[in-house]
Design an enzyme around this catalytic site. Sequence first.
Site, PDB file in Angstrom:
ATOM      1  N   GLY A   9      41.550  37.654 -14.691  1.00 32.15           N
ATOM      2  CA  GLY A   9      42.717  37.093 -14.030  1.00 32.15           C
ATOM      3  C   GLY A   9      42.422  36.661 -12.612  1.00 32.15           C
ATOM      4  CG  HIS A  50      41.240  92.409 -12.806  1.00 38.29           C
ATOM      5  ND1 HIS A  50      40.296  92.214 -11.825  1.00 38.29           N
ATOM      6  CD2 HIS A  50      40.722  93.327 -13.671  1.00 38.29           C
ATOM      7  CE1 HIS A  50      39.262  92.989 -12.073  1.00 38.29           C
ATOM      8  NE2 HIS A  50      39.494  93.671 -13.180  1.00 38.29           N
ATOM      9  CB  THR A  75      40.490  44.585  -9.920  1.00 38.67           C
ATOM     10  OG1 THR A  75      40.791  44.621  -8.514  1.00 38.67           O
ATOM     11  CG2 THR A  75      41.242  43.418 -10.551  1.00 38.67           C
ATOM     12  CB  SER A  98      28.343  59.459  -3.019  1.00 39.70           C
ATOM     13  OG  SER A  98      27.597  59.140  -4.192  1.00 39.70           O
ATOM     14  CG  PHE A 109      34.098  66.122  -0.183  1.00 44.90           C
ATOM     15  CD1 PHE A 109      34.973  66.755  -1.054  1.00 44.90           C
ATOM     16  CD2 PHE A 109      33.641  64.859  -0.517  1.00 44.90           C
ATOM     17  CE1 PHE A 109      35.384  66.149  -2.221  1.00 44.90           C
ATOM     18  CE2 PHE A 109      34.039  64.231  -1.684  1.00 44.90           C
ATOM     19  CZ  PHE A 109      34.917  64.873  -2.542  1.00 44.90           C
TER      20      PHE A 109
END
Length: 511
Positions: free
Chosen positions: A132, A485, A161, A199, A228
């Site tokens: 598209g 537990h 996309t 990464s 992170f």
Amino acid sequence: MDPPTGPSLGPYDYDLLVIGGGSGGLAVAKEAAGLRRKVLILDLVAPSPRGTERELGGSSLNMDSIRKFLQQASLLGKAIQDSQKYGWRLKEEASHGWSELVEAVQEQVKTRSVEVKRELKSCGVFYLGARGELVGPHTVEATDVSGKKRRLTAETVVIATGDRPQYLGVPGDREHCLTSEDLLSLLHPPGRTLVVGGSAEGLECAGFLCGLGLPVVVMLQPDLLPGFDRKTAQKIENHMIVSGVDFLYHCSLTKVEQTEACREDVVSGESATTPQEVSRLRVTTISQEGQTKQEDFDTVLLAIGRKAFTSDIGLERVGVQCSQSTGRILVNESDQTSVDHIYAVGSVQHGRPSTTGLSVHAGTLLARRLYGGDGILCDYTNVPTVVLTPLEYAACGLSEEKANLTFGEDSVEVYHSYYWPLEWALPGRNKNSCYVKVICHIPDHDRVVGVHVMGPNAGDILQGFVAAMKCGLTKRQLDATVGIHPGSAQVLSSLTQTQRMSEALLMRGNC
């Protein structure tokens, strides 16, 4: 369901046209169709430079499920070793068959793609395997695999996309390197592998290959788990080093070239070997000091990040604004672009987290706002994510660094602890591998602003705490929670040691 070919009964051919068949696009399409709207999905993605085909479903199908399968393959190898301590006796030494894994995973992905198309049909969503491109207001040109073009109109357009693995742009990268998408297109085990990039994708692939007993080297280009928590990322790195993964620091890849072919014995399922013509890859790297080095590998895998797939779909032609630095689409709080009738969901958005679960959630809410009368916006804070390394890492909320930057160090308390899963006791695995960290904002009643879990099934452990964080979880409420537990998650309800206390003890010990 194939789109109709007759004339439209209204001003537009469709109420909603979605460009891209990723998880967010599928979610918004199915929800809108359920609200009695006429919906079309256009999805046709070119193969990777190595020829790997991509199935309908985006990264959630093509990568996320594969990531889980690869992690499980690695974990099963470790479980076989542990099983002897649980009384299991193996009649023969276990070995891994690469071709069997590849065949099973590829078959599962194809089956899932067929199921996705069946789901779309049952929901009443029209699907066209075509690319598209926006060519005018409310107008999209669809180009199928044979090159045939047709123009379609829609009242609303959603861009979904997704993104694609990045390449470095150095000599030989596209010709000789793989990305994570190509790994299971190999007919034989990748052998000694260089993973370029620290990464999540890179560490996951490195952990998987190491778990199969293959030699792996990770080149941290540019950094380790960007975005992170730093300290937790370093613990993941330490665990991988102990497991046998080598790391290269302060250097970058400059060239990849193929060496002359030679005949070698190649493993071809179980323990059988067959002589084949094998070419190795010669990698040239340069250090920060400018020193160059060459080394040979069987496979080079690039995992330096992903780039939004927003070029060549006509965004600039219709006035959709994108970030110049990332190429991702600028959207407002309603996921609306700079053009009123065009929206974007998923990893094409600029400056927002990107996970499959988030894309599905955002797509569903978008359809409900457009056609269901709801006003609920997607909350892009406290989005959980998981890194499927052999020792899994899941996180939600702020990292320690981001919390300190946001609130100031004096306003942040970090509770942490190592823990030992009970199932690790018999095989005697390392007691100081698994780790949890809870980050609290002191002035706000010790509200929990970040949770980090490193251990088996970390993603599953974290999920319930994510809901609690959405409700404003405090440390006092966490302490009042009864643990189960002997499960591992109970460690989160009994944290007493703070990072300040640990650092003080360390300082005292060094005096």
